[in-house]
Design an enzyme around this catalytic site. Sequence first.
Site, PDB file in Angstrom:
ATOM      1  N   PHE A  12      44.364  47.233  82.699  1.00  0.00           N
ATOM      2  CA  PHE A  12      44.759  46.052  82.416  1.00  0.00           C
ATOM      3  C   PHE A  12      45.344  45.548  83.285  1.00  0.00           C
ATOM      4  CE2 PHE A  12      49.306  44.447  80.985  1.00  0.00           C
ATOM      5  CZ  PHE A  12      48.998  42.543  80.334  1.00  0.00           C
ATOM      6  N   THR A 101      47.970  62.418  87.913  1.00  0.00           N
ATOM      7  CA  THR A 101      47.391  61.260  88.264  1.00  0.00           C
ATOM      8  C   THR A 101      48.373  60.775  88.602  1.00  0.00           C
ATOM      9  OG1 THR A 101      46.084  60.944  86.027  1.00  0.00           O
ATOM     10  CG2 THR A 101      47.277  58.751  87.082  1.00  0.00           C
ATOM     11  N   THR A 126      56.992  50.782  88.778  1.00  0.00           N
ATOM     12  CA  THR A 126      57.473  50.369  87.467  1.00  0.00           C
ATOM     13  C   THR A 126      59.034  49.915  86.539  1.00  0.00           C
ATOM     14  OG1 THR A 126      57.871  50.554  84.719  1.00  0.00           O
ATOM     15  CG2 THR A 126      56.937  52.126  85.963  1.00  0.00           C
ATOM     16  N   ASP A 127      60.295  48.694  86.185  1.00  0.00           N
ATOM     17  CA  ASP A 127      61.631  49.040  86.281  1.00  0.00           C
ATOM     18  C   ASP A 127      61.303  50.284  85.186  1.00  0.00           C
ATOM     19  OD1 ASP A 127      60.855  48.469  83.411  1.00  0.00           O
ATOM     20  OD2 ASP A 127      62.040  46.371  83.652  1.00  0.00           O
ATOM     21  N   GLU A 128      61.293  51.335  84.562  1.00  0.00           N
ATOM     22  CA  GLU A 128      61.556  52.560  83.458  1.00  0.00           C
ATOM     23  C   GLU A 128      62.010  53.228  84.390  1.00  0.00           C
ATOM     24  OE1 GLU A 128      59.200  53.242  80.804  1.00  0.00           O
ATOM     25  OE2 GLU A 128      58.111  51.355  80.341  1.00  0.00           O
ATOM     26  N   TYR A 152      57.056  59.770  81.706  1.00  0.00           N
ATOM     27  CA  TYR A 152      56.149  58.729  82.071  1.00  0.00           C
ATOM     28  C   TYR A 152      56.695  58.143  83.642  1.00  0.00           C
ATOM     29  CZ  TYR A 152      54.401  53.516  83.768  1.00  0.00           C
ATOM     30  OH  TYR A 152      53.702  52.703  83.681  1.00  0.00           O
ATOM     31  N   SER A 153      58.042  57.395  83.540  1.00  0.00           N
ATOM     32  CA  SER A 153      59.052  57.151  84.502  1.00  0.00           C
ATOM     33  C   SER A 153      59.795  58.145  85.519  1.00  0.00           C
ATOM     34  CB  SER A 153      60.191  55.838  83.942  1.00  0.00           C
ATOM     35  OG  SER A 153      61.267  57.032  82.759  1.00  0.00           O
ATOM     36  N   LYS A 156      56.166  57.921  87.737  1.00  0.00           N
ATOM     37  CA  LYS A 156      56.547  56.684  87.911  1.00  0.00           C
ATOM     38  C   LYS A 156      57.925  56.961  89.744  1.00  0.00           C
ATOM     39  CE  LYS A 156      54.147  53.604  88.329  1.00  0.00           C
ATOM     40  NZ  LYS A 156      52.610  53.655  88.904  1.00  0.00           N
ATOM     41  N   ASN A 182      54.680  43.932  80.729  1.00  0.00           N
ATOM     42  CA  ASN A 182      54.110  42.853  81.139  1.00  0.00           C
ATOM     43  C   ASN A 182      52.819  42.848  79.815  1.00  0.00           C
ATOM     44  OD1 ASN A 182      51.844  43.037  84.703  1.00  0.00           O
ATOM     45  ND2 ASN A 182      54.122  43.361  83.918  1.00  0.00           N
ATOM     46  N   TYR A 209      59.507  51.364  66.389  1.00  0.00           N
ATOM     47  CA  TYR A 209      60.065  52.446  66.251  1.00  0.00           C
ATOM     48  C   TYR A 209      61.970  51.972  66.570  1.00  0.00           C
ATOM     49  CZ  TYR A 209      56.033  53.965  68.834  1.00  0.00           C
ATOM     50  OH  TYR A 209      54.682  54.312  69.220  1.00  0.00           O
ATOM     51  N   ARG A 216      63.290  44.354  75.770  1.00  0.00           N
ATOM     52  CA  ARG A 216      62.406  44.782  76.886  1.00  0.00           C
ATOM     53  C   ARG A 216      62.240  43.332  77.281  1.00  0.00           C
ATOM     54  NH1 ARG A 216      63.094  49.113  75.765  1.00  0.00           N
ATOM     55  NH2 ARG A 216      62.297  50.925  76.166  1.00  0.00           N
ATOM     56  N   GLY A 277      64.262  60.044  73.232  1.00  0.00           N
ATOM     57  CA  GLY A 277      64.358  59.647  74.197  1.00  0.00           C
ATOM     58  C   GLY A 277      64.332  58.350  74.688  1.00  0.00           C
TER      59      GLY A 277
HETATM   60  P1  NAD Z   1      46.093  50.840  82.553  1.00  0.00           P
HETATM   61  O1  NAD Z   1      46.746  52.267  81.230  1.00  0.00           O
HETATM   62  O2  NAD Z   1      46.021  49.584  81.385  1.00  0.00           O
HETATM   63  O3  NAD Z   1      44.814  50.977  83.016  1.00  0.00           O
HETATM   64  C1  NAD Z   1      45.202  52.097  84.190  1.00  0.00           C
HETATM   65  C2  NAD Z   1      44.343  52.449  84.633  1.00  0.00           C
HETATM   66  O4  NAD Z   1      43.901  53.608  85.600  1.00  0.00           O
HETATM   67  C3  NAD Z   1      43.379  52.316  83.854  1.00  0.00           C
HETATM   68  O5  NAD Z   1      42.010  51.280  84.747  1.00  0.00           O
HETATM   69  C4  NAD Z   1      42.458  54.405  84.188  1.00  0.00           C
HETATM   70  O6  NAD Z   1      41.359  54.112  83.957  1.00  0.00           O
HETATM   71  C5  NAD Z   1      43.021  54.336  85.420  1.00  0.00           C
HETATM   72  N1  NAD Z   1      42.807  55.932  86.246  1.00  0.00           N
HETATM   73  C6  NAD Z   1      43.759  56.177  84.951  1.00  0.00           C
HETATM   74  N2  NAD Z   1      43.578  57.536  86.439  1.00  0.00           N
HETATM   75  C7  NAD Z   1      42.760  57.687  86.919  1.00  0.00           C
HETATM   76  C8  NAD Z   1      42.461  58.116  88.466  1.00  0.00           C
HETATM   77  N3  NAD Z   1      43.167  60.052  88.153  1.00  0.00           N
HETATM   78  N4  NAD Z   1      41.644  57.897  89.717  1.00  0.00           N
HETATM   79  C9  NAD Z   1      41.339  56.630  89.465  1.00  0.00           C
HETATM   80  N5  NAD Z   1      41.722  55.647  87.905  1.00  0.00           N
HETATM   81  C10 NAD Z   1      42.619  56.447  86.881  1.00  0.00           C
HETATM   82  O7  NAD Z   1      47.772  50.687  82.702  1.00  0.00           O
HETATM   83  P2  NAD Z   1      48.601  49.562  83.247  1.00  0.00           P
HETATM   84  O8  NAD Z   1      48.871  49.070  82.499  1.00  0.00           O
HETATM   85  O9  NAD Z   1      47.450  48.585  83.764  1.00  0.00           O
HETATM   86  O10 NAD Z   1      49.791  49.662  84.324  1.00  0.00           O
HETATM   87  C11 NAD Z   1      48.574  49.602  85.504  1.00  0.00           C
HETATM   88  C12 NAD Z   1      49.804  49.558  86.912  1.00  0.00           C
HETATM   89  O11 NAD Z   1      50.990  48.839  87.034  1.00  0.00           O
HETATM   90  C13 NAD Z   1      50.494  51.408  86.281  1.00  0.00           C
HETATM   91  O12 NAD Z   1      50.450  51.658  87.633  1.00  0.00           O
HETATM   92  C14 NAD Z   1      51.997  51.514  85.642  1.00  0.00           C
HETATM   93  O13 NAD Z   1      52.901  52.169  85.654  1.00  0.00           O
HETATM   94  C15 NAD Z   1      52.551  49.659  85.849  1.00  0.00           C
HETATM   95  N6  NAD Z   1      53.560  48.981  85.800  1.00  0.00           N
HETATM   96  C16 NAD Z   1      52.677  48.853  84.392  1.00  0.00           C
HETATM   97  C17 NAD Z   1      53.342  47.874  83.201  1.00  0.00           C
HETATM   98  C18 NAD Z   1      53.041  47.767  81.969  1.00  0.00           C
HETATM   99  O14 NAD Z   1      53.821  46.521  81.202  1.00  0.00           O
HETATM  100  N7  NAD Z   1      51.866  47.655  81.993  1.00  0.00           N
HETATM  101  C19 NAD Z   1      55.259  47.648  83.968  1.00  0.00           C
HETATM  102  C20 NAD Z   1      54.677  47.421  84.994  1.00  0.00           C
HETATM  103  C21 NAD Z   1      53.941  48.682  85.966  1.00  0.00           C
HETATM  104  P1  TYD Z   2      55.505  49.252  74.902  1.00  0.00           P
HETATM  105  O1  TYD Z   2      54.383  48.596  75.294  1.00  0.00           O
HETATM  106  O2  TYD Z   2      54.647  50.667  74.854  1.00  0.00           O
HETATM  107  O3  TYD Z   2      56.517  49.528  76.107  1.00  0.00           O
HETATM  108  P2  TYD Z   2      56.895  50.767  76.987  1.00  0.00           P
HETATM  109  O4  TYD Z   2      57.342  51.652  76.600  1.00  0.00           O
HETATM  110  O5  TYD Z   2      56.621  51.217  78.369  1.00  0.00           O
HETATM  111  O6  TYD Z   2      58.005  49.029  76.771  1.00  0.00           O
HETATM  112  O7  TYD Z   2      56.702  49.231  74.078  1.00  0.00           O
HETATM  113  C1  TYD Z   2      57.412  48.558  73.682  1.00  0.00           C
HETATM  114  C2  TYD Z   2      58.541  48.308  72.453  1.00  0.00           C
HETATM  115  O8  TYD Z   2      58.057  48.075  71.536  1.00  0.00           O
HETATM  116  C3  TYD Z   2      58.896  49.501  73.297  1.00  0.00           C
HETATM  117  O9  TYD Z   2      60.813  49.454  73.262  1.00  0.00           O
HETATM  118  C4  TYD Z   2      58.756  50.550  71.983  1.00  0.00           C
HETATM  119  C5  TYD Z   2      58.485  50.095  71.655  1.00  0.00           C
HETATM  120  N1  TYD Z   2      57.176  49.684  70.146  1.00  0.00           N
HETATM  121  C6  TYD Z   2      57.511  50.209  68.312  1.00  0.00           C
HETATM  122  O10 TYD Z   2      58.676  49.869  68.063  1.00  0.00           O
HETATM  123  N2  TYD Z   2      56.200  50.379  67.923  1.00  0.00           N
HETATM  124  C7  TYD Z   2      54.909  50.551  68.035  1.00  0.00           C
HETATM  125  O11 TYD Z   2      53.614  50.503  67.896  1.00  0.00           O
HETATM  126  C8  TYD Z   2      55.234  50.654  70.219  1.00  0.00           C
HETATM  127  C9  TYD Z   2      53.648  51.045  70.461  1.00  0.00           C
HETATM  128  C10 TYD Z   2      55.935  50.268  70.668  1.00  0.00           C
END
Ligand code: NAD
Ligand code: TYD
Length: 336
Positions: A12, A101, A126-128, A152-153, A156, A182, A209, A216, A277
């Site tokens: 993403f 990973t 991440t802020d997490e 996860y957090s 990270k 994001n 949930y 968030r 959690g």
């Molecule tokens: P995502 O899950 O959409 O994408 C992760 C990508 O990493 C995928 O394309 C996957 O194929 C690739 N990948 C996974 N394992 C791999 C490996 N071993 N080698 C090479 N590629 C691999 O994640 P995202 O939401 O785009 O998040 C990207 C980064 O930003 C992450 O590090 C996440 O922790 C961080 N982040 C995400 C958010 C959010 O809201 N999504 C917020 C803050 C930080």
């Molecule tokens: P998510 O997009 O999974 O991000 P994160 O857990 O990393 O913050 O979830 C955002 C918020 O929405 C989180 O508080 C969990 C909640 N949530 C639901 O209530 N229902 C759902 O089906 C999902 C996926 C998330």
Amino acid sequence: MKTILVTGGAGFIGANFVRMILSERKNIKVVNLDALTYAGNLENLSGFMENKNHDFVHGDIRSHELVEKLLKEHKIDGIINFAAESHVDRSISSPGIFIDTNISGALNLLQCAKELGVKRFLQVSTDEVYGSLSPDEDKFSEETSMKPNSPYSASKAAADHLVRAFQHTYHIDTVITRCSNNYGPYQFPEKMIPLCINNIRNGKQIPVYGDGMQIRDWLYVYDHCTAIMQVFEKGESGEVYNIGGNNEKTNLALVKTLLKLLGKDESLIKFIKDRPGHDRRYAIDNSKITNSLGWKPSVTFEQGIARTVDWYLKNKAWLDHVTSGEYQKYYEKMYK
Ligand code: NAD
Ligand code: TYD
């Protein structure tokens, strides 16, 4: 011409970042290393796969041989590590892959960067990692101690510690960004916002949930990408930068906004069992990046969320391919 190694650039945020760089920066070449896990999707890069400044490599960040080869062959100037397992719910049911990973993968990239003298390493965190806030607590600053609550957090946070240790011990130039949640185009529909949009358009219920009062702090993905690039180019070596746009919303308020934008009523809301959690509140103090680097978001939450809903409605095929699994055949069709 500079060449950067972007990892996870078919996911993403990584794909949004690659699209931004290739569209706006003609003097930067991107080598994009992605393992194409369930979250990686080459359709996220459509229109950019043949770009002369883009080299997509299907591979794993944990492979020392491959990363070393890429750094040497392409004379990589810097690494931006997006690659990760990123979904909290999956980390609760299967934590092992998050360790492999997010920690071992980051370690391998750092070791290769050290061996080959890469000029800068940016870890997308991440802020997490900071844990959970109560409603009246101060927002997360870069000085807030790390108290990760999910596998996860925790993974990270471990990677952030490794980045810091490599800077301290081996004098590698590193920077870390910690962004809030994001939203925007190309987000996998297991995450809250695209999941809601997809369910609403199909007349399906929205699983909220617990009591839905978790908070968030939402940021439009393009604004996360501009912040990452500013930190990569101008951030001070060894520093951490929090990224956020001051958009705290409860999950329930967010769901209601989406229902309204899509013209549906609240009967689709379904409260379900809470995530184990579940962190109650995240909120970012962005004063460091705004004051020291002059970064600011380009859109308000209202503009960004309307644009996002519009994008998913205009790109129904993308959503259909992801939900049907069709997207996983794209690589074979195009490149095998
Ligand atoms: P995502 O899950 O959409 O994408 C992760 C990508 O990493 C995928 O394309 C996957 O194929 C690739 N990948 C996974 N394992 C791999 C490996 N071993 N080698 C090479 N590629 C691999 O994640 P995202 O939401 O785009 O998040 C990207 C980064 O930003 C992450 O590090 C996440 O922790 C961080 N982040 C995400 C958010 C959010 O809201 N999504 C917020 C803050 C930080
Ligand atoms: P998510 O997009 O999974 O991000 P994160 O857990 O990393 O913050 O979830 C955002 C918020 O929405 C989180 O508080 C969990 C909640 N949530 C639901 O209530 N229902 C759902 O089906 C999902 C996926 C998330």
